[in-house]
Design a protein around this motif. Structure first.
Motif, PDB file in Angstrom:
ATOM      1  N   VAL A 325       5.009  -0.783 -16.823  1.00  0.00           N
ATOM      2  CA  VAL A 325       4.129   0.298 -17.286  1.00  0.00           C
ATOM      3  C   VAL A 325       2.727   0.116 -16.723  1.00  0.00           C
ATOM      4  O   VAL A 325       2.088   1.069 -16.258  1.00  0.00           O
ATOM      5  N   VAL A 326       2.229  -1.111 -16.757  1.00  0.00           N
ATOM      6  CA  VAL A 326       0.897  -1.390 -16.195  1.00  0.00           C
ATOM      7  C   VAL A 326       0.882  -1.042 -14.704  1.00  0.00           C
ATOM      8  O   VAL A 326      -0.088  -0.458 -14.199  1.00  0.00           O
ATOM      9  N   PHE A 327       1.938  -1.380 -13.988  1.00  0.00           N
ATOM     10  CA  PHE A 327       2.021  -1.082 -12.549  1.00  0.00           C
ATOM     11  C   PHE A 327       2.024   0.423 -12.301  1.00  0.00           C
ATOM     12  O   PHE A 327       1.320   0.919 -11.404  1.00  0.00           O
ATOM     13  N   LEU A 328       2.778   1.176 -13.084  1.00  0.00           N
ATOM     14  CA  LEU A 328       2.831   2.632 -12.909  1.00  0.00           C
ATOM     15  C   LEU A 328       1.481   3.273 -13.204  1.00  0.00           C
ATOM     16  O   LEU A 328       1.040   4.182 -12.484  1.00  0.00           O
ATOM     17  N   ILE A 329       0.813   2.777 -14.248  1.00  0.00           N
ATOM     18  CA  ILE A 329      -0.516   3.316 -14.579  1.00  0.00           C
ATOM     19  C   ILE A 329      -1.507   2.971 -13.471  1.00  0.00           C
ATOM     20  O   ILE A 329      -2.378   3.771 -13.124  1.00  0.00           O
ATOM     21  N   LEU A 330      -1.374   1.768 -12.899  1.00  0.00           N
ATOM     22  CA  LEU A 330      -2.232   1.380 -11.776  1.00  0.00           C
ATOM     23  C   LEU A 330      -2.046   2.356 -10.607  1.00  0.00           C
ATOM     24  O   LEU A 330      -3.032   2.803  -9.998  1.00  0.00           O
TER      25      LEU A 330
END
Length: 592
Positions: A325-330
């Motif tokens: 999720v953090v990667f997608l938001i990044l």
């Protein structure tokens, strides 16, 4: 718990719960990752990279089903200090070395030993770290300009005083709004990520009403890229490794403590049990690999792990999803993060510092006014005013010294004699007029080790014609003996044997007995002089004394004394055995 055992009984319903909890924790982790990175003196994107890579690896390879890993507040002071002193690339190397240390600790099954670090030390440096984090955000909260960050607390406080005239009212308004939103969210909507909501409100306020009048992530650090960094293996040399051993080891110890503490909290919330050694290995793998992508050291995050559990996580999949999720938001929103005001990051870290300060435990330990209070206070002060490495080292040494002193005080040696009114021996029976000149019976209590050696030597009889020639040590309450204790005992045996006497020991425990066998002292004393019960030893001691010296003796230390004081020197061993069998001292045969 094996690796696959953590997924036993996993269903689609479990996956749905993990997706929900992982998504929520991932959203919470983004502002914290950036804030911790900035406070550690590196670019905010490195905190996000750490959250993604280390977070996923810790969940996959760690020993807790619910652990959420990533950058944490506890690392801020030491990472900032390493970065200041050695530079960013050496910080990455220190992180990798710490990872190797963690893997070795896990393979050597040292996970349980980390839990034995004294509480005053952990609370002292945790509270000190909280003070450093909180004070480090004052400048951003006030919007002070032209500030130079220093490694030392007092230097930073002096820097704030010098630049206090550059206060930015807009920064204070931004920070205050963020703080209010965070506190209200914690109070009335604890499941909602207050730090993210506070950042959004503060960023919108600053963009709409005073754009360009407060420092932002973009203006201070440049735009946050929406891709992962390329793989980069730092240049590792022997000299670099040697210079970084101390900080790397401290990162490893701190990471181990916090990750295992977080895992214990998770166990308490779920009723599960983590594998501490596997957890250390997982943490080590994450810290070896994350720096290869620019990540800073990571560990288990207690608050994020608790949030993960509260939102229904069922397995390590939730931790993996949190990283995804953090990667997608990044990828999708990185450009917008550049507009976040630094003043909005400050209250988030201040709240983190407040929550991790252990203030109630700190005050409780301080009020006890014991040696632990001293360890706590010194560890805290050294953390704030010196550095964390020195604080932990001094704190541990002080704790060990106090422990040795306390164990030495627990150790006691007292001379005793049979009490006719009971079936025991007692110290109050020994007086100037009621004692045996030839037999000395001593209760030895507490560990016989280097910290108690002085007491043992001080209490045992010296050499001379007026000293007891037969010494009986009752050692039922001696749980442990080290080589120093064995040496003291050997000295007593040598002294007695030189004067024609002997040492008897009753009720010795397994560990001290094993120590005497290993050193050969057991054979020097003689197997026949070890007894299960004190009564048996006293019977043999009475047989071994010089009967001629009993004539005219008025001490009457034993029941036999009245007969012995009138017996001639030729009293046979047979009559002695008959007296013992007849029950002259039957109460001493029952296992005193």
């Amino acid at each position: 718990m094996t690796g696959w055992g953590r997924f036993q009984g996993y269903t689609l319903s479990s996956l749905r719960k993990d997706i929900i909890s992982g998504t929520i924790v991932g959203i919470i982790a983004i502002p914290l990752g950036m804030a911790f990175a900035i406070a550690s003196g590196v670019k905010p994107e490195y905190g996000i990279y750490t959250t993604i890579i280390a977070g996923i690896l810790i969940s996959l390879f760690g020993g807790s089903k619910f652990q959420i890993g990533g950058p944490t507040g506890a690392f801020i002071p030491i990472l900032f200090a390493i970065g200041m002193q050695y530079g960013y690339e050496n910080l990455l190397i220190a992180g990798m070395m710490a990872g190797v240390f963690l893997v070795i600790m896990g393979l050597l099954k040292l996970g349980v030993l980390i839990k034995f670090i004294p509480k005053p030390v952990t609370i002292g440096f945790t509270a000190g770290i909280a003070v450093i984090i909180f004070s480090g955000q004052i400048a951003n909260f006030l919007g002070l300009r032209d500030m130079t960050r220093h490694e030392k607390f007092l230097d930073n406080m002096r820097e704030i005083g010098v630049h206090i005239s550059t206060i930015n009212v807009y920064s204070i308004l931004t920070a205050a709004l963020c703080l209010v939103v965070v506190m209200l969210t914690i109070r009335f909507a604890p499941r909602v990520p207050g730090s993210l909501i506070g950042l959004l409100f503060a960023t919108v306020l600053a963009a709409l009403f005073f754009s360009g009048k407060v420092s932002t992530i973009g203006s201070a650090y440049g735009a946050i890229p929406n891709t992962l960094p390329s793989f980069h293996f730092p240049v590792i040399t022997w000299d670099r490794m040697v210079s970084l051993i101390r900080p790397a080891f401290l990162i490893a110890i701190l990471g181990a403590i916090e990750s295992l503490l977080s895992a214990v909290v998770a166990d308490g919330m779920t009723g599960e049990r983590h594998n501490s050694n596997r957890e250390l290995i997982g943490q080590g793998i994450a810290n070896i690999i994350a720096p290869l992508f620019g990540g800073i050291p990571a560990t288990g995050a207690i608050a994020r792990t608790a949030t993960n559990i509260k939102n229904g996580a069922t397995s390590p999949i939730s931790g993996v999803i949190h990283g995804v999720v953090v990667f997608l938001i990044l990828l999708l929103f990185a450009p917008y993060a550049s507009a976040i005001p630094l003043a909005a990051m400050a209250p988030i870290l201040m709240v983190v510092a407040w929550n991790m300060s252990e203030r109630k435990e700190f005050l409780h330990l301080l009020k006890t006014k014991t040696g632990d209070s001293l360890v706590l206070l010194i560890t805290f002060l050294l953390t704030v005013f010196a550095d964390l490495t020195l604080a932990v080292e001094v704190g541990l040494v002080l704790a060990v010294v106090l422990f040795v002193k306390r164990m030495g005080e627990v150790h006691g040696v007292s001379k005793v004699l049979p009490d006719p009114s009971s079936v025991k021996v007692a110290a109050h029976m020994v007086t100037d007029n009621h004692d045996c000149p030839q037999i000395g019976i001593y209760n030895v209590e507490g560990p016989l080790f280097f910290g108690a050696a002085y007491k043992f030597d001080h209490t045992m009889p010296g050499s001379g014609t007026d000293e007891s020639t037969v010494i009986l040590l009752r050692m039922a309450k001696v749980p442990f003996m080290d080589t120093t204790g064995e040496a003291n005992l050997a000295g007593l045996v040598k002294q007695l044997q030189a004067n024609g006497g002997k040492l008897m020991i009753s009720s010795i425990q397994p560990q001290p007995l094993s120590m005497l066998r290993k050193t050969g002292l057991y054979d020097s004393i003689g197997a026949e002089h070890f007894y299960e019960h004190t009564g048996e030893a006293i019977n043999d001691a009475l047989r071994a004394i010089d009967k001629s010296k009993c004539a005219g003796c008025r001490h009457s230390a034993f029941r036999e004394c009245s007969a012995l004081s009138g017996l001639d020197e030729g009293l046979s061993q047979h009559s002695f055995k008959g007296r013992a069998k007849a029950g002259v001292i039957p109460e001493l045969r029952g296992g005193i």
